[in-house]
Design a protein around this motif. Structure first.
Motif, PDB file in Angstrom:
ATOM      1  N   PHE A 133     -58.891  -4.662 106.948  1.00 37.50           N
ATOM      2  CA  PHE A 133     -60.324  -4.534 107.173  1.00 37.50           C
ATOM      3  C   PHE A 133     -59.970  -2.373 108.354  1.00 37.50           C
ATOM      4  O   PHE A 133     -61.169  -2.005 107.148  1.00 37.50           O
ATOM      5  CB  PHE A 133     -60.571  -4.993 108.180  1.00 37.50           C
ATOM      6  N   GLY A 134     -59.401  -2.838 109.109  1.00 37.05           N
ATOM      7  CA  GLY A 134     -59.696  -0.811 109.824  1.00 37.05           C
ATOM      8  C   GLY A 134     -59.599  -0.043 108.588  1.00 37.05           C
ATOM      9  O   GLY A 134     -59.710   0.833 108.738  1.00 37.05           O
ATOM     10  N   ILE A 180     -63.772   4.344 104.887  1.00 34.77           N
ATOM     11  CA  ILE A 180     -65.292   4.337 104.947  1.00 34.77           C
ATOM     12  C   ILE A 180     -66.409   5.623 106.039  1.00 34.77           C
ATOM     13  O   ILE A 180     -66.815   6.175 105.598  1.00 34.77           O
ATOM     14  CB  ILE A 180     -66.212   3.125 105.459  1.00 34.77           C
ATOM     15  N   LEU A 181     -65.283   4.962 107.295  1.00 37.82           N
ATOM     16  CA  LEU A 181     -65.998   6.684 108.464  1.00 37.82           C
ATOM     17  C   LEU A 181     -65.260   7.743 108.480  1.00 37.82           C
ATOM     18  O   LEU A 181     -65.335   8.516 109.068  1.00 37.82           O
ATOM     19  CB  LEU A 181     -65.767   5.505 109.738  1.00 37.82           C
ATOM     20  N   GLY A 182     -64.043   7.866 107.514  1.00 40.98           N
ATOM     21  CA  GLY A 182     -63.231   9.011 107.642  1.00 40.98           C
ATOM     22  C   GLY A 182     -61.934   9.395 108.461  1.00 40.98           C
ATOM     23  O   GLY A 182     -62.062  10.346 108.648  1.00 40.98           O
ATOM     24  N   PHE A 183     -61.723   7.965 109.201  1.00 35.57           N
ATOM     25  CA  PHE A 183     -60.867   8.378 110.088  1.00 35.57           C
ATOM     26  C   PHE A 183     -59.460   9.000 109.761  1.00 35.57           C
ATOM     27  O   PHE A 183     -58.427   9.570 110.575  1.00 35.57           O
ATOM     28  CB  PHE A 183     -61.072   7.589 111.715  1.00 35.57           C
ATOM     29  N   ARG A 184     -58.761   8.285 108.560  1.00 35.39           N
ATOM     30  CA  ARG A 184     -57.907   8.640 108.273  1.00 35.39           C
ATOM     31  C   ARG A 184     -56.975   7.678 109.138  1.00 35.39           C
ATOM     32  O   ARG A 184     -57.255   6.733 109.355  1.00 35.39           O
ATOM     33  CB  ARG A 184     -57.216  10.225 108.156  1.00 35.39           C
ATOM     34  N   ALA A 185     -55.332   7.910 108.863  1.00 32.05           N
ATOM     35  CA  ALA A 185     -54.471   6.459 108.966  1.00 32.05           C
ATOM     36  C   ALA A 185     -54.385   7.840 110.600  1.00 32.05           C
ATOM     37  O   ALA A 185     -53.521   8.023 110.397  1.00 32.05           O
ATOM     38  CB  ALA A 185     -54.303   6.752 108.270  1.00 32.05           C
ATOM     39  N   SER A 186     -54.265   7.268 111.686  1.00 34.36           N
ATOM     40  CA  SER A 186     -54.938   8.134 112.983  1.00 34.36           C
ATOM     41  C   SER A 186     -55.252   7.000 114.356  1.00 34.36           C
ATOM     42  O   SER A 186     -55.379   5.444 113.964  1.00 34.36           O
ATOM     43  CB  SER A 186     -55.766   8.919 113.382  1.00 34.36           C
ATOM     44  N   ALA A 188     -51.240  -4.291 112.073  1.00 37.89           N
ATOM     45  CA  ALA A 188     -52.884  -4.106 111.906  1.00 37.89           C
ATOM     46  C   ALA A 188     -52.787  -1.979 112.045  1.00 37.89           C
ATOM     47  O   ALA A 188     -53.338  -1.494 110.937  1.00 37.89           O
ATOM     48  CB  ALA A 188     -53.489  -4.302 112.766  1.00 37.89           C
ATOM     49  N   LEU A 189     -51.450  -1.915 113.160  1.00 37.06           N
ATOM     50  CA  LEU A 189     -51.457  -0.902 113.123  1.00 37.06           C
ATOM     51  C   LEU A 189     -50.814   0.307 112.385  1.00 37.06           C
ATOM     52  O   LEU A 189     -50.643   1.049 112.209  1.00 37.06           O
ATOM     53  CB  LEU A 189     -50.444  -0.975 114.213  1.00 37.06           C
ATOM     54  N   ILE A 190     -50.040  -1.214 111.138  1.00 39.98           N
ATOM     55  CA  ILE A 190     -49.223  -0.125 110.546  1.00 39.98           C
ATOM     56  C   ILE A 190     -51.244   0.716 109.567  1.00 39.98           C
ATOM     57  O   ILE A 190     -50.236   1.581 108.832  1.00 39.98           O
ATOM     58  CB  ILE A 190     -48.056  -0.717 109.521  1.00 39.98           C
ATOM     59  N   PHE A 191     -51.548  -0.514 108.971  1.00 38.67           N
ATOM     60  CA  PHE A 191     -52.470   0.392 108.451  1.00 38.67           C
ATOM     61  C   PHE A 191     -53.189   1.683 108.629  1.00 38.67           C
ATOM     62  O   PHE A 191     -53.703   1.734 107.311  1.00 38.67           O
ATOM     63  CB  PHE A 191     -53.217  -1.032 107.342  1.00 38.67           C
ATOM     64  N   THR A 192     -53.516   1.310 110.118  1.00 42.56           N
ATOM     65  CA  THR A 192     -54.526   1.950 110.809  1.00 42.56           C
ATOM     66  C   THR A 192     -53.628   3.499 111.255  1.00 42.56           C
ATOM     67  O   THR A 192     -54.360   4.682 110.675  1.00 42.56           O
ATOM     68  CB  THR A 192     -55.615   1.262 111.589  1.00 42.56           C
TER      69      THR A 192
END
Length: 292
Positions: A128-129, A136-142, A217-221
């Protein structure tokens, strides 16, 4: 005479059952503590000898595999995630415990949402993240994407523990405050919340544990990148300590597994220090409330 003999046999059977249950409880407790001690000793014994100043504060390279940047990222994620999630969780708990009417449909929907969020696997949060915050929000992987995802993950823990803590406050505290002319809002923030704070902090401690130990979850985000020097840039892709440990354990470098144990030891020490400080703070709040 026969009834007395039957009564003695019955008492004897009850004592045997009581001793058996007591033994079972003690064995369960000893087994739990033993498993915990074994894990701690196993990781700390292999990790602490590999911890040095270069590993803690040096630049990341193939020789030192420094954990300085992941430590900074982990602390940054803990602080900002709690700043976002803790107020939302506590205010939601206040509404559920103090203002919501029994049988209210909104309450049922909120409780269903909380229970559902608590049962969702972390990998689903990660997907989801990645879709919502990263794309969608464009924060990129960050780091920011990771913080937003983790903040949603820890909400159910904070809401549930805060609600139970608020409900455990005796009604006579509320009645006394309202009887002296205080408003409902003033009673909640000046009487109820300080009294319930130790229980709320328990939920915060559990939330910190989930933040520190999260990987899927953090690996994807937030990604798996690591910088030579740490930065507080929220839009940079950086790994946390848990991801750092996972990546080191899966790499083929000669000393990467030793450094993975060292990272695990640092994680355990950070969690212990945070829990210790939060418990001490909660104890002080409890004593202050008792004095008042």
């Amino acid at each position: 005479m026969v009834e007395i003999i039957k009564e003695k046999k019955h008492l004897k059977r009850r004592k045997i059952k009581s001793l058996f249950l007591k033994l079972l409880v003690w064995l369960s407790g000893i087994l739990t503590v033993g498993i915990l001690l074994y894990i701690l000793i196993f990781i700390l014994a292999r990790g602490i000898p590999n911890i040095n100043m270069q590993f803690l504060f040096g630049e990341y390279n193939s020789d030192s595999l420094s954990a300085f940047s992941p430590v900074v990222t982990t602390l940054e994620m803990i602080v900002i995630s709690l700043v976002i999630a803790a107020p939302i969780g506590v205010f939601c708990a206040i509404y559920l415990a103090e203002y919501a009417k029994r049988g209210n449909k909104a309450v049922k929907v909120i409780r269903l949402a909380v229970d559902t969020l608590a049962g969702i696997p972390s990998i689903v949060y990660g997907l989801f993240g990645m879709i919502f915050f990263v794309n969608i929000l464009g924060f990129r992987a960050s780091v920011l994407s990771g913080i937003c995802t983790v903040s949603i993950m820890i909400l159910p823990v904070i809401i549930s523990s805060s609600e139970e803590a608020i409900k455990s406050v005796p009604d006579m505290y509320r009645e006394g405050s309202l009887g002296l002319g205080a408003t409902r809002l003033r009673t909640v923030f000046r009487i109820v919340l300080p009294t319930a704070m130790p229980g709320i902090l328990s939920g915060v401690i559990l939330a910190i544990g989930r933040i520190v130990g999260e990987t899927a979850a953090l690996i994807f985000t937030s990604g798996t990148n690591i910088l030579e020097n740490p930065t507080l840039d929220l839009f940079a892709s950086q790994r946390t300590l848990a991801i750092h440990m996972y990546m080191l354990a899966s790499e083929g470098l000669p000393h990467s597994k030793d450094m993975a144990f060292a990272t695990g030891a640092i994680l355990i020490i950070i969690v212990f220090l945070v829990n210790y400080m939060a418990t001490k703070f909660a104890g002080k709040l409890g004593r202050l409330n008792d004095v008042k």
